[in-house]
Design an enzyme around this catalytic site. Structure first.
Site, mmCIF file in Angstrom:
data_model
loop_
_atom_site.group_PDB
_atom_site.id
_atom_site.type_symbol
_atom_site.label_atom_id
_atom_site.label_comp_id
_atom_site.label_asym_id
_atom_site.label_seq_id
_atom_site.Cartn_x
_atom_site.Cartn_y
_atom_site.Cartn_z
ATOM 1 N N LEU A 195 0.861 -1.174 0.000
ATOM 2 C CA LEU A 195 0.000 0.000 0.000
ATOM 3 C C LEU A 195 0.902 1.231 0.000
ATOM 4 O O LEU A 195 1.815 1.339 0.829
ATOM 5 C CB LEU A 195 -0.908 0.001 1.227
ATOM 6 C CG LEU A 195 -1.912 1.163 1.357
ATOM 7 C CD1 LEU A 195 -3.153 0.708 2.119
ATOM 8 C CD2 LEU A 195 -1.308 2.389 2.047
ATOM 9 N N GLY B 175 -0.169 8.814 -1.199
ATOM 10 C CA GLY B 175 0.259 9.989 -1.951
ATOM 11 C C GLY B 175 0.726 9.680 -3.350
ATOM 12 O O GLY B 175 1.803 10.094 -3.771
ATOM 13 N N SER C 45 -0.771 10.499 -6.354
ATOM 14 C CA SER C 45 -1.330 11.273 -7.462
ATOM 15 C C SER C 45 -0.254 11.822 -8.381
ATOM 16 O O SER C 45 -0.523 12.110 -9.557
ATOM 17 C CB SER C 45 -2.195 12.423 -6.937
ATOM 18 O OG SER C 45 -1.413 13.334 -6.184
ATOM 19 N N SER C 46 0.981 11.965 -7.876
ATOM 20 C CA SER C 46 2.059 12.526 -8.684
ATOM 21 C C SER C 46 3.397 12.193 -8.041
ATOM 22 O O SER C 46 3.456 11.574 -6.976
ATOM 23 C CB SER C 46 1.905 14.057 -8.798
ATOM 24 O OG SER C 46 2.027 14.656 -7.515
ATOM 25 N N GLY C 47 4.465 12.603 -8.710
ATOM 26 C CA GLY C 47 5.790 12.557 -8.111
ATOM 27 C C GLY C 47 6.279 11.177 -7.720
ATOM 28 O O GLY C 47 6.046 10.182 -8.415
ATOM 29 N N ILE C 48 6.958 11.114 -6.579
ATOM 30 C CA ILE C 48 7.586 9.873 -6.133
ATOM 31 C C ILE C 48 6.537 8.796 -5.894
ATOM 32 O O ILE C 48 6.744 7.628 -6.226
ATOM 33 C CB ILE C 48 8.411 10.116 -4.856
ATOM 34 C CG1 ILE C 48 9.564 11.082 -5.138
ATOM 35 C CG2 ILE C 48 8.960 8.802 -4.309
ATOM 36 C CD1 ILE C 48 10.318 11.528 -3.895
ATOM 37 N N SER D 59 13.010 13.046 3.748
ATOM 38 C CA SER D 59 13.674 14.095 2.994
ATOM 39 C C SER D 59 15.051 14.299 3.602
ATOM 40 O O SER D 59 15.266 13.973 4.779
ATOM 41 C CB SER D 59 12.871 15.401 3.101
ATOM 42 O OG SER D 59 13.610 16.510 2.611
ATOM 43 N N TYR E 139 8.248 22.305 7.930
ATOM 44 C CA TYR E 139 8.434 21.075 7.144
ATOM 45 C C TYR E 139 9.569 20.233 7.716
ATOM 46 O O TYR E 139 9.419 19.018 7.927
ATOM 47 C CB TYR E 139 8.720 21.461 5.694
ATOM 48 C CG TYR E 139 8.974 20.282 4.774
ATOM 49 C CD1 TYR E 139 7.916 19.510 4.303
ATOM 50 C CD2 TYR E 139 10.262 19.950 4.372
ATOM 51 C CE1 TYR E 139 8.135 18.441 3.455
ATOM 52 C CE2 TYR E 139 10.489 18.881 3.528
ATOM 53 C CZ TYR E 139 9.432 18.124 3.072
ATOM 54 O OH TYR E 139 9.661 17.059 2.239
#
Length: 281
Positions: free
Chosen positions: A9, A12, A14-17, A140, A153
């Protein structure tokens, strides 16, 4: 080894990594449950899966909503009977500084980037224990080095890394592997994810000059090729997913390894402060 496909599973997507990792996992033979907060934003994900010739099980999951998390995890178990890995990828960027941010702004960043990871991980852990599975979280380099105007962040990513570094040996006693993946700059994500129009005049009061210098320096990273593609960052996620004994901390590029290494060797903090001060001076 069982012939039953392993199930992962990923949040996140929808885009990117997240999108790239979902496609890569499916290509590697994993039954991939690709989740996102708003399934009406799944067009790019579906297109990427179609172009790769893979099938994805696309489901809604809002990491900040415990009921949504439970419904998604319970639904996976009800349909497939197992969960072998989770990739916590959902997150949100934020630019700001303490004097200008409200505490509520900071709480929202923590809610998505820290508590969202805990919500999904907590729901998944009983099932990962049952399969000797893997808990992988995309953090990150900002989870290791505090960076100007990324205070909230980085605080959230620091918290994630501290929590999971503490959890890892405990989970290991019950057969669950815990890893964090540390990307540096990833193409498109900075501009799309920070919620700031970098072409507009930025009014940060007395901090405006420093913020403009920081943004100009960051945009230059994207223009000079320092930023990596989402697909290359997803390769590190796949390393954590497929390696026999994945490391706890995995950087996605040589640049990220060097950057993180600066902090890990910096006992008094001066090397990091000299480095990051130059970004805003």
């Amino acid at each position: 080894m069982s012939s039953t496909p392993r199930t992962v599973l990923i949040t996140g997507t929808s885009s990117g990594i997240g999108l790239a990792a979902a496609v890569a996992a499916a290509r590697a033979g994993w039954r991939t449950v690709a989740t996102l907060r708003d399934t009406t934003r799944a067009d790019a994900l579906r297109k990427a899966a179609s172009e790769a010739g893979v099938d994805l099980d696309i489901r809604r999951l809002d990491v900040t909503d415990e009921a949504s998390v439970s419904a998604a995890v319970d639904g996976v178990i009800a349909e497939y009977g197992r969960l072998d890995a989770v990739v916590n990828n959902a997150g949100a960027g934020h630019l700001g500084t303490l004097e200008n941010d409200s505490v509520e702004d900071i709480r929202k960043v923590m809610e998505v980037n820290f508590f969202g990871v805990l919500n999904v991980s907590k729901a998944a852990l009983p099932h990962l224990r049952a399969t000797g599975g893997r808990l992988i979280t995309v953090t990150s380099v900002g989870g290791v080095i505090g960076q100007p105007f990324n205070e909230a962040y980085c605080a959230a990513k620091f918290a994630v890394e501290g929590y999971l570094e503490s959890l890892a040996p405990v989970a290991r006693t019950l057969g669950v592997s815990v890893s964090v993946v540390e990307p540096g700059a990833v193409a498109t994500e900075f501009v799309n994810n920070i919620g700031v129009d970098i072409d507009a005049d930025i009014d940060a009061g007395p901090y405006s000059g420093a913020l403009r210098r920081y943004i100009d320096r960051t945009v230059e990273q994207f223009l000079d090729g320092t930023a990596q593609t989402a697909a290359s960052a997803a390769e590190a996620v796949m390393e954590a997913l497929l390696a026999d004994r994945p490391a706890f901390r995995i950087q996605t590029t040589d640049w990220a390894r060097t950057f993180v290494g600066t902090k890990l060797a910096d006992l008094d903090g001066s090397a990091v402060q000299d480095l990051t001060t130059a970004w805003v001076s």
